[in-house]
Write an enzyme that holds these catalytic residues in place. Structure first.
Site, PDB file in Angstrom:
ATOM      1  N   GLY A   1     -39.419 -17.391 -31.057  1.00  0.00           N
ATOM      2  CA  GLY A   1     -40.209 -17.750 -32.240  1.00  0.00           C
ATOM      3  C   GLY A   1     -41.581 -18.209 -31.790  1.00  0.00           C
TER       4      GLY A   1
ATOM      5  CE  LYS B   1     -42.379 -33.671 -35.329  1.00  0.00           C
ATOM      6  NZ  LYS B   1     -42.842 -32.369 -35.814  1.00  0.00           N
TER       7      LYS B   1
HETATM    8  N1  LIG Z   1     -43.815 -24.062 -33.975  1.00  0.00           N
HETATM    9  C1  LIG Z   1     -44.262 -25.179 -33.408  1.00  0.00           C
HETATM   10  O1  LIG Z   1     -45.475 -25.467 -33.409  1.00  0.00           O
HETATM   11  C2  LIG Z   1     -43.311 -26.104 -32.751  1.00  0.00           C
HETATM   12  C3  LIG Z   1     -41.945 -25.985 -32.925  1.00  0.00           C
HETATM   13  N2  LIG Z   1     -41.101 -26.855 -32.300  1.00  0.00           N
HETATM   14  C4  LIG Z   1     -39.658 -26.738 -32.453  1.00  0.00           C
HETATM   15  O2  LIG Z   1     -39.207 -25.561 -31.788  1.00  0.00           O
HETATM   16  C5  LIG Z   1     -38.030 -25.059 -32.428  1.00  0.00           C
HETATM   17  C6  LIG Z   1     -38.244 -23.589 -32.749  1.00  0.00           C
HETATM   18  O3  LIG Z   1     -39.305 -23.540 -33.682  1.00  0.00           O
HETATM   19  P1  LIG Z   1     -40.241 -22.272 -33.920  1.00  0.00           P
HETATM   20  O4  LIG Z   1     -40.388 -21.461 -32.696  1.00  0.00           O
HETATM   21  O5  LIG Z   1     -41.460 -22.795 -34.577  1.00  0.00           O
HETATM   22  O6  LIG Z   1     -39.370 -21.497 -35.001  1.00  0.00           O
HETATM   23  P2  LIG Z   1     -39.540 -20.038 -35.578  1.00  0.00           P
HETATM   24  O7  LIG Z   1     -39.004 -20.096 -36.956  1.00  0.00           O
HETATM   25  O8  LIG Z   1     -40.917 -19.534 -35.348  1.00  0.00           O
HETATM   26  O9  LIG Z   1     -38.571 -19.196 -34.635  1.00  0.00           O
HETATM   27  C7  LIG Z   1     -37.243 -19.516 -34.405  1.00  0.00           C
HETATM   28  C8  LIG Z   1     -36.729 -18.481 -33.464  1.00  0.00           C
HETATM   29  O10 LIG Z   1     -35.417 -18.824 -33.058  1.00  0.00           O
HETATM   30  C9  LIG Z   1     -34.667 -17.629 -33.036  1.00  0.00           C
HETATM   31  N3  LIG Z   1     -33.263 -17.946 -33.160  1.00  0.00           N
HETATM   32  C10 LIG Z   1     -32.618 -18.543 -34.165  1.00  0.00           C
HETATM   33  N4  LIG Z   1     -31.321 -18.687 -33.870  1.00  0.00           N
HETATM   34  C11 LIG Z   1     -31.153 -18.127 -32.640  1.00  0.00           C
HETATM   35  C12 LIG Z   1     -30.052 -17.928 -31.806  1.00  0.00           C
HETATM   36  N5  LIG Z   1     -28.831 -18.340 -32.150  1.00  0.00           N
HETATM   37  N6  LIG Z   1     -30.238 -17.298 -30.619  1.00  0.00           N
HETATM   38  C13 LIG Z   1     -31.469 -16.888 -30.259  1.00  0.00           C
HETATM   39  N7  LIG Z   1     -32.558 -17.032 -31.011  1.00  0.00           N
HETATM   40  C14 LIG Z   1     -32.394 -17.652 -32.195  1.00  0.00           C
HETATM   41  C15 LIG Z   1     -35.189 -16.826 -34.214  1.00  0.00           C
HETATM   42  O11 LIG Z   1     -34.839 -15.485 -34.012  1.00  0.00           O
HETATM   43  P3  LIG Z   1     -34.907 -14.387 -35.196  1.00  0.00           P
HETATM   44  O12 LIG Z   1     -36.366 -14.047 -35.288  1.00  0.00           O
HETATM   45  O13 LIG Z   1     -34.058 -13.299 -34.684  1.00  0.00           O
HETATM   46  O14 LIG Z   1     -34.358 -15.063 -36.427  1.00  0.00           O
HETATM   47  C16 LIG Z   1     -36.680 -17.092 -34.084  1.00  0.00           C
HETATM   48  O15 LIG Z   1     -37.285 -16.191 -33.191  1.00  0.00           O
HETATM   49  C17 LIG Z   1     -37.818 -25.953 -33.668  1.00  0.00           C
HETATM   50  O16 LIG Z   1     -36.867 -26.936 -33.383  1.00  0.00           O
HETATM   51  C18 LIG Z   1     -39.187 -26.584 -33.890  1.00  0.00           C
HETATM   52  O17 LIG Z   1     -39.109 -27.846 -34.521  1.00  0.00           O
HETATM   53  C19 LIG Z   1     -41.563 -27.866 -31.485  1.00  0.00           C
HETATM   54  C20 LIG Z   1     -42.906 -28.012 -31.275  1.00  0.00           C
HETATM   55  C21 LIG Z   1     -43.890 -27.152 -31.883  1.00  0.00           C
HETATM   56  O1  LIG Z   2     -43.399 -30.332 -34.038  1.00  0.00           O
HETATM   57  C1  LIG Z   2     -44.406 -29.739 -34.343  1.00  0.00           C
HETATM   58  C2  LIG Z   2     -45.744 -30.079 -33.816  1.00  0.00           C
HETATM   59  O2  LIG Z   2     -45.674 -31.020 -32.800  1.00  0.00           O
HETATM   60  C3  LIG Z   2     -44.309 -28.637 -35.326  1.00  0.00           C
HETATM   61  O3  LIG Z   2     -44.147 -29.189 -36.579  1.00  0.00           O
HETATM   62  P1  LIG Z   2     -43.817 -28.226 -37.797  1.00  0.00           P
HETATM   63  O4  LIG Z   2     -42.444 -27.659 -37.531  1.00  0.00           O
HETATM   64  O5  LIG Z   2     -43.860 -29.096 -39.011  1.00  0.00           O
HETATM   65  O6  LIG Z   2     -44.864 -27.157 -37.827  1.00  0.00           O
END
Ligand SMILES: NC(=O)C1=CN([C@@H]2O[C@H](COP(=O)(O)OP(=O)(O)OC[C@H]3O[C@@H](n4cnc5c(N)ncnc54)[C@H](OP(=O)(O)O)[C@@H]3O)[C@@H](O)[C@H]2O)C=CC1
Ligand SMILES: O=C(CO)COP(=O)(O)O
EC number: 1.1.1.94
Length: 327
Positions: A9, A185
């Site tokens: 993701g 948060k």
């Molecule tokens: N985005 C950000 O700025 C930040 C995010 N985070 C944290 O990181 C985590 C991921 O967030 P983010 O990347 O934004 O989320 P997204 O929604 O962008 O992506 C999630 C990803 O996880 C994949 N996924 C879900 N379930 C599985 C699984 N069982 N096996 C493998 N892949 C899986 C999805 O795949 P598919 O596309 O196939 O559904 C998708 O690619 C969250 O906990 C978020 O809070 C932390 C800091 C910053």
């Molecule tokens: O944890 C995050 C930034 O530090 C991402 O927050 P959001 O999932 O609300 O975009």
């Protein structure tokens, strides 16, 4: 070094750029073949306007991750248990995991490290958390983050792997607070988004942010964390960025809720994981179990899961019994 990332993701891929800038080859697990093929041919994903480095590739075959010493886990919190149960057999027995997800597990109330502890030696587990939106890290905007683990050597190794001129990595051994602050948060960002969606002003948002901080510190200390950590990057820092940034999924979801859109629709409209929604329920359940007073979390739970109107939730918070500020 070759490093694997489980979960392609926005955050997994933003971190793949950091690791690749630091001269590592990166392989990203994308379970969806179509998305994997698009990434390998374009080095782009739909959700981020970024050209990723050439030495980042994607695979949809989990067996390709069986030789890695370091794996970054970047899947939504509620998918971690299932993903681990399915995949752990493919990973090296002594693999080191760096989890970058933020949340509390529904049903068990467990922190992410507690889920991993059911499957790996906890001294091989670490987290990376702080005020870091993928949209900014992926284009190398200066950011700071915290590496935390019960194992000081691993904590420093992770610092070493990620640190560079635009990505400053601190260490903090208080993993309980780092995890709880990162998860909670998001609850406050949802609440602040709601205030914005309702058309309330900066006064309201500052009040929710500050009283919310008080609330999550209370939960954190009760669960064994240190208060001071909540005032660092993983708490106050991440609260500021999540509650104020246009990039925040949680804040944007809150704005929609404030405009009267129901929880079931909000997830679809955002199109990415909104961790604060399940985490609100998980924390509400913890508060009930341990008889803790978490007023903002409780009102948000009623909005999300019991259909309470946002206005009446705000009224309830404003008409609570008078009290001294710091009790
Ligand atoms: N985005 C950000 O700025 C930040 C995010 N985070 C944290 O990181 C985590 C991921 O967030 P983010 O990347 O934004 O989320 P997204 O929604 O962008 O992506 C999630 C990803 O996880 C994949 N996924 C879900 N379930 C599985 C699984 N069982 N096996 C493998 N892949 C899986 C999805 O795949 P598919 O596309 O196939 O559904 C998708 O690619 C969250 O906990 C978020 O809070 C932390 C800091 C910053
Ligand atoms: O944890 C995050 C930034 O530090 C991402 O927050 P959001 O999932 O609300 O975009």
């Amino acid at each position: 070094m070759k490093i694997g990332i489980i979960g392609g993701g926005t955050w997994g891929l933003a971190l793949s750029n950091v690791l690749s800038d630091n001269n590592n080859d990166v392989l990203v697990y994308m379970r969806d073949d179509k998305k994997k093929n698009i990434f390998n041919t374009s080095h782009r994903i739909e959700k981020l306007n970024v050209d990723f480095n050439d030495n980042i590739t994607a695979s949809s075959n989990i067996e390709d991750f069986s030789n890695f010493n370091y794996l970054v886990y970047a899947v939504p919190t509620q998918s971690i248990r299932k993903s681990l149960e399915e995949n752990i057999k493919y990973f090296k027995k002594d693999v080191n995991i760096i989890c970058v997800s933020k949340g509390i597990e529904l049903g068990t109330g467990k922190r992410i490290s507690e889920i991993f502890a059911e499957h790996i030696d906890i001294d091989r587990f670490s987290i990376l958390t702080g005020p870091t939106h993928a949209e900014e890290v992926s284009v190398r905007i200066p950011s700071a983050i915290v590496s935390s683990s019960t194992n000081p050597l691993l904590m420093e190794k992770v610092q070493d792997l990620f640190i560079n001129e635009y990505f400053r990595v601190y260490t903090n051994s208080d993993i309980i607070s780092c995890e709880l602050a990162a998860a909670t948060k998001n609850i406050l960002a949802l609440a602040i988004g709601i205030c914005e969606g309702l058309g309330y002003g900066d006064n309201t948002k500052a009040a929710v942010m500050t009283r919310g901080m008080h609330e999550i510190v209370r939960l954190g200390e009760f669960l064994g964390g240190k208060k001071e950590t909540f005032y660092g990057l993983t708490g106050m820092g991440d609260l500021i960025v999540t509650a104020t940034s246009k990039h925040s999924r949680n804040k944007r979801a809150g704005i929609l809720l404030g405009k009267g859109i129901k929880r079931e629709e909000v997830g679809n409209k955002i199109g990415m994981i909104v961790e604060g929604i399940p985490t609100t329920k998980a924390c509400y359940d913890l508060a009930k179990k341990y008889k803790l007073d978490l007023p903002i979390t409780s009102e948000l739970y009623s909005i999300l899961y019991e259909g309470k109107s946002v206005k009446s939730a705000l009224e309830n918070l404003m008409s609570r019994e008078r009290k001294e500020e710091l009790i």
